[in-house]
Design a protein around this motif. Structure first.
Motif, PDB file in Angstrom:
ATOM      1  N   ASP A 223       0.820  -0.763   0.012  1.00 34.78           N
ATOM      2  CA  ASP A 223      -0.005   0.152   0.011  1.00 34.78           C
ATOM      3  C   ASP A 223       0.829   1.247   0.429  1.00 34.78           C
ATOM      4  OD1 ASP A 223      -2.033   1.674   0.796  1.00 34.78           O
ATOM      5  OD2 ASP A 223      -3.185   0.356   1.077  1.00 34.78           O
ATOM      6  N   LEU A 224       0.359   2.275   0.559  1.00 34.24           N
ATOM      7  CA  LEU A 224       0.569   3.596  -0.102  1.00 34.24           C
ATOM      8  C   LEU A 224       2.003   3.852   0.988  1.00 34.24           C
ATOM      9  CD1 LEU A 224      -1.533   6.384  -1.394  1.00 34.24           C
ATOM     10  CD2 LEU A 224       0.086   5.408  -2.740  1.00 34.24           C
ATOM     11  N   PRO A 225       2.955   4.495   1.458  1.00 35.79           N
ATOM     12  CA  PRO A 225       4.203   3.967   2.493  1.00 35.79           C
ATOM     13  C   PRO A 225       3.526   4.477   3.410  1.00 35.79           C
ATOM     14  CG  PRO A 225       4.564   4.841   0.333  1.00 35.79           C
ATOM     15  CD  PRO A 225       3.266   4.903   0.139  1.00 35.79           C
ATOM     16  N   HIS A 226       2.638   6.048   3.512  1.00 40.07           N
ATOM     17  CA  HIS A 226       2.548   6.132   4.724  1.00 40.07           C
ATOM     18  C   HIS A 226       0.870   5.337   5.310  1.00 40.07           C
ATOM     19  CE1 HIS A 226      -1.415   7.469   1.985  1.00 40.07           C
ATOM     20  NE2 HIS A 226      -2.171   7.722   3.135  1.00 40.07           N
ATOM     21  N   VAL A 227       0.273   4.429   4.570  1.00 43.84           N
ATOM     22  CA  VAL A 227      -0.056   3.942   5.068  1.00 43.84           C
ATOM     23  C   VAL A 227       0.511   2.737   5.559  1.00 43.84           C
ATOM     24  CG1 VAL A 227      -2.442   1.624   4.964  1.00 43.84           C
ATOM     25  CG2 VAL A 227      -2.100   3.950   3.574  1.00 43.84           C
ATOM     26  N   VAL A 228       1.409   1.894   5.641  1.00 43.07           N
ATOM     27  CA  VAL A 228       2.178   1.275   5.820  1.00 43.07           C
ATOM     28  C   VAL A 228       2.980   1.299   7.168  1.00 43.07           C
ATOM     29  CG1 VAL A 228       1.420  -0.817   4.266  1.00 43.07           C
ATOM     30  CG2 VAL A 228       2.814   0.168   3.762  1.00 43.07           C
ATOM     31  N   HIS A 229       3.116   2.540   6.901  1.00 42.79           N
ATOM     32  CA  HIS A 229       4.320   2.841   7.511  1.00 42.79           C
ATOM     33  C   HIS A 229       4.747   2.602   9.179  1.00 42.79           C
ATOM     34  CE1 HIS A 229       7.480   5.553   9.670  1.00 42.79           C
ATOM     35  NE2 HIS A 229       6.227   6.147   9.685  1.00 42.79           N
ATOM     36  N   ASP A 230       5.551   1.827   9.644  1.00 43.77           N
ATOM     37  CA  ASP A 230       5.474   1.302  11.231  1.00 43.77           C
ATOM     38  C   ASP A 230       5.173   0.077  11.881  1.00 43.77           C
ATOM     39  OD1 ASP A 230       7.198   3.414  12.092  1.00 43.77           O
ATOM     40  OD2 ASP A 230       5.857   4.408  12.940  1.00 43.77           O
ATOM     41  N   LEU A 231       3.815  -0.261  10.293  1.00 40.39           N
ATOM     42  CA  LEU A 231       2.938  -1.605  10.513  1.00 40.39           C
ATOM     43  C   LEU A 231       3.774  -2.621  10.478  1.00 40.39           C
ATOM     44  CD1 LEU A 231       0.333  -0.905   8.416  1.00 40.39           C
ATOM     45  CD2 LEU A 231      -0.058  -1.141  10.814  1.00 40.39           C
ATOM     46  N   GLN A 232       3.650  -3.894  11.489  1.00 43.36           N
ATOM     47  CA  GLN A 232       5.078  -5.349  12.056  1.00 43.36           C
ATOM     48  C   GLN A 232       4.481  -6.233  11.198  1.00 43.36           C
ATOM     49  OE1 GLN A 232       8.344  -5.067  13.421  1.00 43.36           O
ATOM     50  NE2 GLN A 232       7.259  -2.540  13.513  1.00 43.36           N
ATOM     51  N   GLY A 233       5.504  -6.772  11.029  1.00 49.41           N
ATOM     52  CA  GLY A 233       4.463  -8.233   9.702  1.00 49.41           C
ATOM     53  C   GLY A 233       5.210  -9.363  10.679  1.00 49.41           C
ATOM     54  N   THR A 234       4.775 -10.390  10.753  1.00 44.54           N
ATOM     55  CA  THR A 234       4.868 -11.620  11.258  1.00 44.54           C
ATOM     56  C   THR A 234       6.206 -12.666  10.211  1.00 44.54           C
ATOM     57  OG1 THR A 234       3.372 -12.910   9.806  1.00 44.54           O
ATOM     58  CG2 THR A 234       2.918 -11.295  11.421  1.00 44.54           C
ATOM     59  N   ASP A 235       5.837 -14.037  10.479  1.00 43.31           N
ATOM     60  CA  ASP A 235       6.995 -15.139   9.274  1.00 43.31           C
ATOM     61  C   ASP A 235       6.647 -14.824   8.291  1.00 43.31           C
ATOM     62  OD1 ASP A 235       8.248 -15.148  11.939  1.00 43.31           O
ATOM     63  OD2 ASP A 235       7.169 -17.274  12.145  1.00 43.31           O
ATOM     64  N   ASN A 236       5.578 -15.034   7.759  1.00 39.41           N
ATOM     65  CA  ASN A 236       4.729 -15.122   6.553  1.00 39.41           C
ATOM     66  C   ASN A 236       3.860 -13.723   5.778  1.00 39.41           C
ATOM     67  OD1 ASN A 236       2.510 -15.851   7.902  1.00 39.41           O
ATOM     68  ND2 ASN A 236       1.854 -17.419   6.633  1.00 39.41           N
ATOM     69  N   ILE A 237       3.892 -12.632   6.944  1.00 40.92           N
ATOM     70  CA  ILE A 237       3.555 -11.316   6.378  1.00 40.92           C
ATOM     71  C   ILE A 237       4.522 -10.445   6.562  1.00 40.92           C
ATOM     72  CG2 ILE A 237       1.553  -9.669   6.593  1.00 40.92           C
ATOM     73  CD1 ILE A 237       0.111 -11.198   7.785  1.00 40.92           C
ATOM     74  N   LYS A 238       4.448  -9.200   5.206  1.00 44.56           N
ATOM     75  CA  LYS A 238       5.354  -8.180   4.986  1.00 44.56           C
ATOM     76  C   LYS A 238       4.803  -7.172   4.627  1.00 44.56           C
ATOM     77  CE  LYS A 238       8.611  -8.590   1.895  1.00 44.56           C
ATOM     78  NZ  LYS A 238       9.797  -9.115   1.411  1.00 44.56           N
ATOM     79  N   TYR A 239       4.982  -5.838   5.440  1.00 44.32           N
ATOM     80  CA  TYR A 239       4.528  -5.007   4.535  1.00 44.32           C
ATOM     81  C   TYR A 239       5.445  -3.932   3.370  1.00 44.32           C
ATOM     82  CZ  TYR A 239       1.133  -4.986   8.142  1.00 44.32           C
ATOM     83  OH  TYR A 239       0.021  -6.262   8.912  1.00 44.32           O
ATOM     84  N   VAL A 240       5.039  -3.313   2.332  1.00 48.15           N
ATOM     85  CA  VAL A 240       5.934  -2.971   1.531  1.00 48.15           C
ATOM     86  C   VAL A 240       5.042  -0.975   1.463  1.00 48.15           C
ATOM     87  CG1 VAL A 240       6.896  -3.085  -0.707  1.00 48.15           C
ATOM     88  CG2 VAL A 240       7.423  -4.810   0.648  1.00 48.15           C
TER      89      VAL A 240
END
Length: 356
Positions: A223-240
């Protein structure tokens, strides 16, 4: 103008009533918003049985001078189907109220609550552009929202954290019901896939549900950078963070949940071409779209009306539109995809699988 017969006068009065009902349609929305602001659904739910009017009034955070108006508010909320009324009998001298299926979805603790979506749709930021609708037809602005705010909805959200939070909460709540049904009834959609990119996935509600049900599936929330900023992923989820018009991360499958309707045909065609480039395995890869298809539910006039309302909402707020099957097919084939499949399991929305 003279009225010559009873049939003519009847038609005139029917037409007058129709015009007034359409004109006053906003009153249903505003009364529903008022009920939510006053927590009326939660108050009645907490009571645990049909709630007498006097008990309801005593439980609401209202000024004593306004108690006489609650019965009138409840009258229109009953008429519009949000509460059911138990009328006065010989044994019960006071009208009482209970929830309906619709108002149950307005409870604060309901997992599929719709209150956030209602609040964002009726927020002045989203509502005021409607007053520019006719003006927009006379200028070259991209949307009435732009006419009102001199910027796009997406730019506004990036600059106003409070509105951005409200908007993301609404999208999250809207996704919970969809993700539950998708996981339960559409498991075959994800079988054989090893990776998935949820484009415009917000805070990751849908991707999290999919990742939990398919632990082998590596998911990217894009998603747009301001939407996913500081969101933490898991073993099989990554935020970009990024721009889907420029590039989309590579994966077996690319997913869009109510994203395509935000964009016009030229923009969607560009997005779909980026998808085709991003699909790693052309044999098993696909694009998964959750969106509306106008005209595909025969005999369901209420669902079709909802789709048309959303079409107008997209016209006023963004550059998008709702599409019928021919519109979707033209986009898919123009972007170089070979075939598609539409599954109707998500209320007025459909699940569309598009294959390279």
């Amino acid at each position: 103008m003279s009225i010559h017969n009873e049939d003519q006068s009847s038609k005139l009065f029917q037409s007058q009533t129709h015009i007034l009902n359409q004109t006053f349609g906003f009153i249903n929305s505003m009364c529903l918003k008022c009920a939510i602001d006053l927590c009326i659904p939660d108050v009645i739910h907490k009571y645990g049985k049909p709630m007498p009017l006097s008990q309801l009034i005593a439980s609401l955070p209202i000024h004593p001078s306004k108690t006489c108006f609650i019965s009138r508010l409840m009258q229109i909320l009953v008429q519009s189907g949000f509460f059911s009324q138990h009328n006065v009998t010989d044994y019960n001298q006071e009208v009482s109220y209970v929830l309906t299926d619709a108002s149950i979805l307005l409870l604060k603790d309901h997992p599929f609550r719709m209150t956030c979506l209602l609040q964002v749709i009726l927020d002045p930021v989203m509502f005021n552009p409607w007053f520019q609708f006719s003006t927009w037809f006379t200028n070259d602005d991209p949307t009435p929202f732009y006419t009102q705010n001199e910027m796009t909805l997406w730019d506004y959200a990036s600059r106003e954290p409070k509105f951005n939070h409200l908007f993301n909460d609404a999208m999250t709540n809207d996704t919970r019901l969809i993700s539950s049904v998708v996981i339960e009834k559409c498991k075959g959609v994800f079988e054989g896939l090893e990776s998935l990119v949820d484009v415009g996935g917000g805070t990751g509600t849908l991707a999290k549900a999919i990742a939990n049900s398919f632990p082998h599936l590596n998911c990217i929330v894009f998603d747009l950078p301001h939407v996913v900023h500081d969101l933490q992923g898991t073993d099989n989820i990554k935020y970009v963070g990024g721009d889907m018009f420029e590039t989309i991360p590579s994966a077996d499958s690319i997913m869009f949940k109510t994203v395509m309707h935000n964009w016009n045909d030229e923009e969607c065609l560009k997005i779909l071409k980026r998808c085709k480039e991003a699909i790693e395995n052309k044999d098993k890869g696909k694009v998964i779209i959750i969106d509306t298809v106008i005209g595909n539910v025969k005999g369901d006039s209420e669902s079709e009306q909802t789709k048309l309302y959303y079409d107008m909402e997209m016209m006023v707020l963004v550059t998008g539109k709702q599409r019928n099957e021919k519109d979707w097919a033209k986009l898919f084939f123009s972007a170089g995809f070979n075939h598609y499949k539409i599954t109707q399991v998500l209320g007025f929305k459909s699940l569309i699988e598009v294959y390279p």
